[in-house]
Structure formats: structure tokens, C-alpha cells
Design a protein around this motif. Structure first.
Motif, PDB file in Angstrom:
ATOM      1  N   TYR A  90     104.479 -17.692  35.979  1.00  0.00           N
ATOM      2  CA  TYR A  90     103.195 -17.609  35.287  1.00  0.00           C
ATOM      3  C   TYR A  90     102.180 -16.793  36.092  1.00  0.00           C
ATOM      4  O   TYR A  90     101.395 -16.026  35.516  1.00  0.00           O
ATOM      5  CB  TYR A  90     102.631 -19.013  35.049  1.00  0.00           C
ATOM      6  N   THR A  93     103.244 -12.919  36.009  1.00  0.00           N
ATOM      7  CA  THR A  93     103.050 -12.365  34.673  1.00  0.00           C
ATOM      8  C   THR A  93     101.577 -12.346  34.287  1.00  0.00           C
ATOM      9  O   THR A  93     101.066 -11.342  33.763  1.00  0.00           O
ATOM     10  CB  THR A  93     103.848 -13.176  33.642  1.00  0.00           C
ATOM     11  N   GLY A  94     100.872 -13.437  34.538  1.00  0.00           N
ATOM     12  CA  GLY A  94      99.454 -13.496  34.194  1.00  0.00           C
ATOM     13  C   GLY A  94      98.619 -12.514  34.991  1.00  0.00           C
ATOM     14  O   GLY A  94      97.697 -11.890  34.445  1.00  0.00           O
ATOM     15  N   PHE A  97      99.491  -8.898  33.620  1.00  0.00           N
ATOM     16  CA  PHE A  97      98.971  -8.709  32.278  1.00  0.00           C
ATOM     17  C   PHE A  97      97.441  -8.687  32.284  1.00  0.00           C
ATOM     18  O   PHE A  97      96.817  -7.818  31.651  1.00  0.00           O
ATOM     19  CB  PHE A  97      99.482  -9.827  31.363  1.00  0.00           C
ATOM     20  N   LEU A 146     102.333 -20.483  19.663  1.00  0.00           N
ATOM     21  CA  LEU A 146     102.499 -20.412  21.115  1.00  0.00           C
ATOM     22  C   LEU A 146     102.695 -21.768  21.769  1.00  0.00           C
ATOM     23  O   LEU A 146     102.936 -21.826  22.986  1.00  0.00           O
ATOM     24  CB  LEU A 146     101.277 -19.726  21.741  1.00  0.00           C
ATOM     25  N   THR A 149     105.403 -22.916  24.747  1.00  0.00           N
ATOM     26  CA  THR A 149     106.006 -21.665  25.214  1.00  0.00           C
ATOM     27  C   THR A 149     105.250 -21.207  26.461  1.00  0.00           C
ATOM     28  O   THR A 149     104.089 -21.575  26.671  1.00  0.00           O
ATOM     29  CB  THR A 149     105.941 -20.561  24.148  1.00  0.00           C
ATOM     30  N   PRO A 150     105.876 -20.388  27.308  1.00  0.00           N
ATOM     31  CA  PRO A 150     105.149 -19.886  28.491  1.00  0.00           C
ATOM     32  C   PRO A 150     103.900 -19.094  28.147  1.00  0.00           C
ATOM     33  O   PRO A 150     102.947 -19.065  28.932  1.00  0.00           O
ATOM     34  CB  PRO A 150     106.201 -19.007  29.186  1.00  0.00           C
ATOM     35  N   TRP A 151     103.868 -18.446  26.977  1.00  0.00           N
ATOM     36  CA  TRP A 151     102.699 -17.644  26.607  1.00  0.00           C
ATOM     37  C   TRP A 151     101.464 -18.499  26.371  1.00  0.00           C
ATOM     38  O   TRP A 151     100.338 -18.009  26.450  1.00  0.00           O
ATOM     39  CB  TRP A 151     103.000 -16.818  25.364  1.00  0.00           C
ATOM     40  N   ILE A 154      99.846 -18.362  29.709  1.00  0.00           N
ATOM     41  CA  ILE A 154      99.457 -17.039  30.209  1.00  0.00           C
ATOM     42  C   ILE A 154      98.334 -16.426  29.376  1.00  0.00           C
ATOM     43  O   ILE A 154      97.337 -15.933  29.920  1.00  0.00           O
ATOM     44  CB  ILE A 154     100.683 -16.109  30.225  1.00  0.00           C
ATOM     45  N   LEU A 155      98.458 -16.440  28.058  1.00  0.00           N
ATOM     46  CA  LEU A 155      97.543 -15.672  27.212  1.00  0.00           C
ATOM     47  C   LEU A 155      96.121 -16.241  27.112  1.00  0.00           C
ATOM     48  O   LEU A 155      95.166 -15.458  27.112  1.00  0.00           O
ATOM     49  CB  LEU A 155      98.149 -15.527  25.811  1.00  0.00           C
ATOM     50  N   ALA A 158      94.093 -14.860  29.919  1.00  0.00           N
ATOM     51  CA  ALA A 158      94.665 -13.593  30.372  1.00  0.00           C
ATOM     52  C   ALA A 158      93.615 -12.632  30.896  1.00  0.00           C
ATOM     53  O   ALA A 158      93.910 -11.818  31.778  1.00  0.00           O
ATOM     54  CB  ALA A 158      95.445 -12.934  29.231  1.00  0.00           C
ATOM     55  N   GLN A 217      95.572 -18.255  38.062  1.00  0.00           N
ATOM     56  CA  GLN A 217      96.768 -18.689  37.347  1.00  0.00           C
ATOM     57  C   GLN A 217      97.589 -19.668  38.171  1.00  0.00           C
ATOM     58  O   GLN A 217      98.177 -20.607  37.627  1.00  0.00           O
ATOM     59  CB  GLN A 217      97.621 -17.470  36.984  1.00  0.00           C
TER      60      GLN A 217
END
Length: 305
Positions: A90, A93-94, A97, A146, A149-151, A154-155, A158, A217
Motif C-alpha cells: 500500500y 503503490t500509494g 500514484f 472498491l 479491495t486494496p484500492w 490507496i485511492l 491518493a 500511507q
């Protein structure tokens, strides 16, 4: 003929008041340093001390005895290892992104010829003043599919408006309009100007955004608490929170038959909490020295003044 006498130059830093002020600064900064270092040293010492010494309150600064059972329990626990792996995923990726979105947004609103750039800046600022709240955010995440889910971790966080404003100021101060005009004369379009001219000059602000998003994050747990139900997706911070909530011993469970076993488990659990804190601190402490140089430069140049 005697040489003329040269009068000594008086520097501001040589005055008595400045020397006193400097010493006071050293004392205050030293006190802040001790206030920051002591909890770190104590947690590290408690994580490797004997459980009985920790329970009796004998650990003040340095370890009492040597016991690494807590770290062995972390290494052998699939749930803790999974939480650590999820947090790393996380965080990376976070951070990537969020930095990519922030660089693009900050570059766009920093261009003077960009139409409606003031409106876009205001559009970004309004959500920071008027938050919708937990329930509307939950409904949006659920409607987007979502949940669990991992998103979902993250989102929602973000991109930070604060980081966008810092990035915008950085571009305004370090990428002059003459560079854009020269690139336009050479036939470069907006994408080529950004990737070939602006982005290579953005290493300090990229380091700032990566560190801000990465630390945020890594320490985040609330979004995972709201949007995740699968234990296999929990980040390390959420696993640590659940361990902390389970640390209390139920008095009704204490009896002569299992008292020693329960107390032994509690002592190990107390050490496990400190060991988990140490494990959670390691990645930011390792990452910061590599970005410190660019971080200081980018934070000073790109700060809103």
C-alpha cells in the motif's frame, strides 16, 4: 614609520546577547531531541528486555536482560507478516500514484496560460474546508465497487491538496516561462515539455511528495478499518491496533490453574506490542536518509510563503 592600527571588526555573532541566545537555542533543541529520542530508545529496549523485568517496571532506558521472543513471534506469525507485506504494498503503490497525480496537478495549475487555473485551485481547496463525512465517503467507495479491495486503502487518500500547492509553488519558482517558450519554439508539445524539461528539474519536490505520501500511507489504518473485512488485506497498523485492543487480561479468566500461563502470555504480549512498534518504525527510518537532501531542498523551495 609605524603601521596604522587596525581596529577589530565586531561581528553580530560575537555580542554577548547573541551568545546567550545561541546557548538557549542549543538547550531548547537539546531538550526537544531528548524528548524525541527517549521514547524510541525505550521502545527498542522494552522490545528486547526480559518480560518479567518489563512487567515489574524495571526498564527505564537500557534493556534489562536480553530476550528476542517477541521478534521470533512476529517472524513466525503469518498474520503479522501478511500485514507488514500489505503495508509495504500500500505504501509503495500509494506513494507512486499520489506523487504522479500531484506532479501533474501542480504543474497544470502553475502554468499562467492555463485557462481556469484559479478555479481549479479553488476547486481543490473547497473539499479541504467542507468535508462530506464518513458515511458519504463510505457510500462512494461502495458504489465504485472498491470495498474489501486494496484500492479502498490507496485511492481515498491518493492525493493531498497541501502537496499540490507545494508542487505548484515549486514549479512557479523553478521552471520559468522562458523554458516553456523555448520548448514551444523547438516544437515540443505540452507533454514533451513536462516530461523532458519540467520533470527532470523536479527531483527535490518528487522526493518531498514520495516521503509525505509514503509516511502517510504507512501510518494509515482508518480507511482499512472502514473499508476492509478480509484479514488478509489488513495493513500492519490495523493489525497492531487490534493487538493493542486485545492486550487487556480478563479478570474473570484468572484462576489458580491457569494463572501462570495467562500471566506468561500477557508478558509476552506486552513485549510483542513494543516489538511491533519497532518493526513499524523501521521502513520510514530507513527511507528518510536517502531522500533527506532532496526533501529539505524541496520543502523549502516549494513551501507556500
Amino acid at each position: 614609520m609605524s603601521s596604522p592600527q587596525v581596529r577589530p571588526t565586531t561581528h553580530i555573532g560575537d555580542t554577548r546577547l547573541d551568545r546567550v541566545f545561541g546557548r538557549v537555542n542549543y538547550v531548547v533543541l537539546g531538550a526537544f531531541t531528548l524528548a524525541v529520542l527517549y521514547p524510541l530508545v525505550y521502545v527498542l529496549s522494552a522490545s528486547v528486555s526480559e518480560p518479567s523485568a518489563l512487567t515489574r517496571g524495571e526498564v527505564w532506558l537500557w534493556p534489562v536482560g536480553l530476550n528476542v521472543d517477541a521478534y521470533k513471534a512476529i517472524w513466525e506469525s503469518p498474520r503479522l507478516v501478511t500485514g507488514f507485506t500489505n503495508s509495504v504494498l500500500y505504501t509503495i503503490t500509494g506513494a507512486l500514484f499520489g506523487t504522479a497525480m500531484t506532479m501533474l496537478a501542480g504543474y497544470v495549475i502553475a502554468r499562467h496560460e492555463m485557462p481556469f487555473r484559479r478555479f481549479l485551485t479553488l476547486f481543490c481547496l473547497v473539499p479541504t474546508l467542507l468535508s462530506a463525512g464518513i458515511i458519504p465517503n463510505y457510500l462512494v467507495v461502495r458504489s465504485l465497487g472498491l470495498l474489501n479491495t486494496p484500492w479502498a486503502v490507496i485511492l481515498p487518500g491518493a492525493m493531498s491538496v497541501f502537496n499540490v500547492l507545494i508542487t505548484r509553488t515549486f514549479y512557479q519558482m523553478n521552471v520559468p516561462d522562458e523554458l516553456h517558450e523555448a520548448a514551444r519554439v523547438d516544437g515540443a508539445n505540452e507533454f514533451a515539455t513536462f516530461f523532458r524539461i519540467a520533470l527532470p528539474l523536479s527531483k527535490p519536490i518528487i522526493a518531498v511528495n514520495l516521503l509525505f505520501y509514503g509516511v502517510a500511507q504507512w501510518n494509515a489504518w482508518f480507511n482499512a478499518f472502514l473499508y476492509l473485512n478480509d484479514d488478509g488485506l489488513f495493513p500492519l497498523q490495523l493489525v497492531l491496533r487490534e493487538l493493542l485492543t486485545q492486550s487487556a487480561v480478563d479478570p474473570s479468566a484468572l484462576s489458580g490453574a491457569n494463572l501462570a500461563e495467562i500471566m506468561a502470555k500477557k508478558e509476552l504480549f506486552d513485549k510483542l506490542k513494543y516489538a511491533m512498534i519497532v518493526v513499524a518504525m523501521i521502513p520510514p527510518l530507513i527511507a528518510y536518509p536517502f531522500v533527506q537532501k532532496h526533501f529539505v531542498k524541496g520543502a523549502l523551495i516549494g513551501s507556500v510563503k
